[in-house]
Design a protein around this motif. Structure first.
Motif, short mmCIF file in Angstrom:
data_model
loop_
_atom_site.label_atom_id
_atom_site.label_comp_id
_atom_site.label_asym_id
_atom_site.label_seq_id
_atom_site.Cartn_x
_atom_site.Cartn_y
_atom_site.Cartn_z
N UNK A 79 12.17 9.56 -6.96
CA UNK A 79 12.96 10.76 -7.20
C UNK A 79 11.90 11.75 -6.59
N UNK A 80 11.08 11.76 -5.48
CA UNK A 80 10.24 12.74 -4.72
C UNK A 80 11.06 13.29 -3.55
N UNK B 69 7.95 3.94 3.16
CA UNK B 69 7.39 4.78 2.34
C UNK B 69 8.24 5.92 1.86
N UNK B 70 9.14 6.57 2.93
CA UNK B 70 10.02 7.41 2.53
C UNK B 70 11.09 7.07 1.57
N UNK B 71 11.55 5.67 1.92
CA UNK B 71 12.61 5.08 0.90
C UNK B 71 11.88 4.84 -0.37
N UNK C 293 0.88 -1.35 0.02
CA UNK C 293 0.06 0.24 -0.02
C UNK C 293 0.90 1.25 0.00
N UNK C 294 1.93 1.14 0.75
CA UNK C 294 2.88 2.33 0.92
C UNK C 294 3.19 2.82 -0.28
N UNK C 295 3.51 2.22 -1.34
CA UNK C 295 4.04 2.57 -2.78
C UNK C 295 2.97 3.44 -3.53
N UNK C 296 1.69 3.31 -3.05
CA UNK C 296 0.40 4.22 -3.57
C UNK C 296 0.63 5.91 -3.15
N UNK C 297 0.89 5.70 -1.75
CA UNK C 297 0.94 6.68 -0.78
C UNK C 297 2.27 7.66 -1.13
N UNK C 298 3.19 6.86 -1.58
CA UNK C 298 4.47 7.71 -1.90
C UNK C 298 4.37 8.16 -3.56
N UNK C 299 3.70 7.27 -4.22
CA UNK C 299 3.51 7.63 -5.72
C UNK C 299 2.70 8.59 -5.86
#
Length: 367
Positions: free
Chosen positions: A250-251, A242-244, A217-223
């Motif tokens: 590159x965000x 999520x930070x990683x 799920x975390x990849x959606x939060x970051x993406x």
């Protein structure tokens, strides 16, 4: 996307050894999910990274049967969905190689022309963390950002509630299908979140609840976001994942520092120490670093002084920008041999003197 196309795409997603990244690769080669099922096995095996095990069971009818069931659920519950190549699919998520093939949605989400930030952190958030999170959202409210989080305990629900309080759009990214909610105690917040935004997930209604889903799920939060903000974190935790992920996209990443003796600040301090996050000491660091501007702000005219006294560090930055026109913050820091945190302070002083101005995307130029 027609119902038939959706069924084919869901069926492809249901194949055990074909994840989102592989499915996108197959679709890119064949043209559509339907074309993947029609393509000869020998041709599929010619695709880089596709082996026999990957497409084993591709034509098993169970995938289509389960896709039909999921479509029934989608229609019965008026679930919205967006395809990764469609116009409704979130723009930033399109640039993430492991972004969902199909994104399911509930609520009234509108990401058009919006600043989007993710706020994550410890589930056992401290009083200090709650205060900072609430202040952060309140002071960013004039920029009308969308606040994204995971709808979990602690930092997540604090961010969602703060967004609602300030009449901002907020999105909860779920680690399960839209037929359930976790944690159940947060069910009371669902209506307000849907009214002020909504929920995203790429999990089906038939997916079993698994704690590993949180990491996916975390990849959606970051993406979804242009920046991820970590309020608090222990030495290990999901918010650091999520930070990683955000860094891998590159965000921008921001972290709130804390005392070295505070267990819930270790993760944030480590991110800053490893130069994996901007130090976030005040909420207005966010729009400054990201180059946000207030939409309706009436800015006073600044008369450029003929003779401005610059400090030694300011002169170095001024001379570099004079020779290179506008440039990125990180590039300026590298060429001026100056840490990013120090450069941010130098640029702020130069901006106040009317010498430089920030541009969107962390760019700066001489006035």
């Amino acid at each position: 996307m027609t119902e038939d196309q959706l069924i084919k795409t869901l069926a492809l997603q249901h194949v055990p050894k074909i994840g989102g990244t592989t499915a996108k690769k197959l679709i890119a080669h064949c043209g559509s999910a339907e074309a993947v099922f029609k393509e000869k096995k020998s041709n599929l095996l010619k695709i880089d990274g596709i082996g026999t095990l990957t497409i084993e069971g591709l034509h098993d009818k169970i995938h289509f049967e389960e896709a039909e069931k999921e479509l029934t659920f989608i229609k019965a519950n008026n679930i919205k969905y967006s395809y990764f190549l469609g116009e409704k699919y979130p723009e930033r998520l399109k640039h993430c190689i492991d972004g969902p093939l199909i994104l399911f949605e509930a609520g009234n989400i509108n990401l058009k022309n919006k600043h989007i930030i993710s706020i994550v952190g410890a589930r056992k958030i401290t009083t200090r963390g709650i205060t900072f999170c609430e202040k952060l959202v309140e002071e960013l409210a004039p920029y009308n950002p969308v606040i994204v989080s995971g709808f979990a305990y602690g930092t997540d629900i604090t961010a969602h509630k703060a967004a609602i309080k300030n009449n901002l759009q907020t999105i909860g990214c779920l680690a399960h299908g839209l037929n359930q909610i976790y944690p159940k105690v947060h069910k009371k917040y669902m209506a307000d979140v849907e009214k002020h935004g909504g929920f995203y997930t790429d999990f089906w209604s038939t997916d079993t609840f698994d704690r590993k889903n949180f990491l996916k799920r975390n990849r959606i939060i970051a993406g979804l976001s242009e920046a991820t903000i970590v309020i608090e974190s222990a030495e290990k935790g999901g918010s650091l994942v999520t930070a990683d992920i955000a860094n891998s996209y590159n965000r921008d990443v921001f972290a709130v520092p804390g005392r070295v003796t505070d267990s819930q600040s270790v993760g944030c301090n480590n991110l800053i120490k490893a130069n994996q996050a901007h130090l976030l000491s005040t909420p207005l660091d966010v729009p400054y670093i990201l180059g946000w501007e207030l939409e309706d702000e009436v800015k006073p005219a600044v008369q450029k002084q003929l003779f401005v006294e610059l400090e030694p560090d300011e002169k170095v930055v001024y001379n570099f920008l004079k020779d290179n026109n506008k440039e990125l913050l990180d590039v300026i820091a590298l060429n001026c041999n100056m840490p990013t945190y120090k450069l941010a302070s130098v640029l702020l002083n130069m901006e106040l003197k009317g010498v430089v101005r920030p541009l969107p995307g962390k760019l700066f130029e001489i006035v």
